[in-house]
Design a protein around this motif. Sequence first.
Motif, PDB file in Angstrom:
ATOM      1  N   UNK A 150       0.694  -1.428  -0.109  1.00 35.40           N
ATOM      2  CA  UNK A 150      -0.349   0.164   0.084  1.00 35.40           C
ATOM      3  C   UNK A 150       1.161   1.256   0.473  1.00 35.40           C
ATOM      4  N   UNK A 151       0.450   2.348  -0.569  1.00 36.33           N
ATOM      5  CA  UNK A 151       0.799   3.782  -0.322  1.00 36.33           C
ATOM      6  C   UNK A 151      -0.127   4.357   0.170  1.00 36.33           C
ATOM      7  N   UNK A 152       0.171   5.864   0.921  1.00 39.28           N
ATOM      8  CA  UNK A 152       0.025   6.626   1.993  1.00 39.28           C
ATOM      9  C   UNK A 152      -0.484   7.770   1.297  1.00 39.28           C
ATOM     10  N   UNK A 153      -1.732   8.169   0.742  1.00 37.60           N
ATOM     11  CA  UNK A 153      -1.489   9.535   0.269  1.00 37.60           C
ATOM     12  C   UNK A 153      -1.526  10.881   1.552  1.00 37.60           C
ATOM     13  N   UNK A 154      -0.724  10.992   2.406  1.00 36.49           N
ATOM     14  CA  UNK A 154      -0.297  11.657   2.945  1.00 36.49           C
ATOM     15  C   UNK A 154       1.109  11.790   3.672  1.00 36.49           C
ATOM     16  N   UNK A 155       1.905  10.840   2.399  1.00 35.80           N
ATOM     17  CA  UNK A 155       3.105  11.049   2.475  1.00 35.80           C
ATOM     18  C   UNK A 155       3.671  11.780   0.607  1.00 35.80           C
ATOM     19  N   UNK A 168      10.999  14.120  -1.130  1.00 33.73           N
ATOM     20  CA  UNK A 168      10.218  12.671  -0.205  1.00 33.73           C
ATOM     21  C   UNK A 168      10.485  12.473   1.274  1.00 33.73           C
ATOM     22  N   UNK A 169       9.059  12.092   1.769  1.00 36.59           N
ATOM     23  CA  UNK A 169       8.362  12.645   3.116  1.00 36.59           C
ATOM     24  C   UNK A 169       7.191  11.430   3.585  1.00 36.59           C
ATOM     25  N   UNK A 170       7.300  11.434   4.724  1.00 38.89           N
ATOM     26  CA  UNK A 170       6.649  10.429   5.795  1.00 38.89           C
ATOM     27  C   UNK A 170       5.628  10.998   7.019  1.00 38.89           C
ATOM     28  N   UNK A 171       4.836  10.063   6.547  1.00 40.71           N
ATOM     29  CA  UNK A 171       3.389  10.611   7.536  1.00 40.71           C
ATOM     30  C   UNK A 171       2.752  10.046   8.195  1.00 40.71           C
ATOM     31  N   UNK A 172       3.377   8.656   8.397  1.00 34.21           N
ATOM     32  CA  UNK A 172       3.779   7.386   9.147  1.00 34.21           C
ATOM     33  C   UNK A 172       4.204   7.421  10.292  1.00 34.21           C
TER      34      UNK A 172
END
Length: 326
Positions: free
Chosen positions: A231-236, A241-245
């Motif tokens: 899966x991918x997270x749309x808030x990333x 390149x950043x992560x929101x998880x």
Amino acid sequence: MNTWRNASLAVTAVAVLALTTACGQEQGTNTNGQSVGVANPAGQPGAAGSGTGYTGGGTGAAAGTGAGAPAGGAPAEAKPAGQLAVTEDAKLGEVLTDSEGFTLYRFDKDTPKPPKSNCEGDCAKTWPIVEAGDAKAPTGTDAALLGEVTRPDGTKQLTIDGWPMYRYVKDTKPGDANGQGVGGTWYASAPDGKKATASGSASEVSNAGLSVRNDPKLGEIVVDSKGMTVYRFTKDSAWPMKTACTGECLDKWPVVAPVNKADFDGVTTKGAVTFDRPDGIKQQTLDCSPIYTFAGDKKPGDTNGQGVGGTWFAVTPDNKLVEAAE
């Protein structure tokens, strides 16, 4: 001479531009030539009021994750190991624990000869070091395996056969081994300093592999080597390149560990780089977008993560989101 020099500079500029356009630029932290950071995950589990503390360029500390992470950016307390013990784990076999029964871990990015820890900063907040202190070998084991390494701040860290030892902030009670396999680089330590991997989890995590499965509802989607949906997270963010998880989010959405491109089968390798997360975890990306699996998928073929929160979606072989599927 000037012509040759100008041509050389032009080639270098093109190479830098190619790297930049692969995954964008970030004004914050840059690790191993990659732009990394953590987006502010408004509305995600464990975000507002949870104190995960990762914002902007990703220089904040991990705090308030609900598993004993240090608050306010302070380093986690490094405790002496005391009398070490050996615990029999149903999945991992013999695991090394401290005097309170907490699992001890080793990090693949460290080196045993000579001993060296490569876990500092944010990493050491998630993986507190084990001080050498009064450490004593478990009964029936070779005491000569115990040693220590001096960290840059002068702290003496326990080593087992040269491997620096850590605890994991999400282990909240004796016997927990929640750090096993995290990022494909963290493993519970066996009594001799080797990985506690009786179930074979080490090879399963570090050699994730990516391939394509034709799902009856979602069409062609990416799966890991166990057949679990990716899966991918749309808030990333892929650019930069950043992560929101972060924090508790990772309990539900484990990262996909780095994959050798030779193990891609039918999946795009465009922008397939390793994301050096600020929490010390290495994560695979597709077209520079971080990818995950879902803890709610219990068996190969499950797609229970599809559409969760309107922000999590399965991934197509060319790294598009399967948003239109039910």
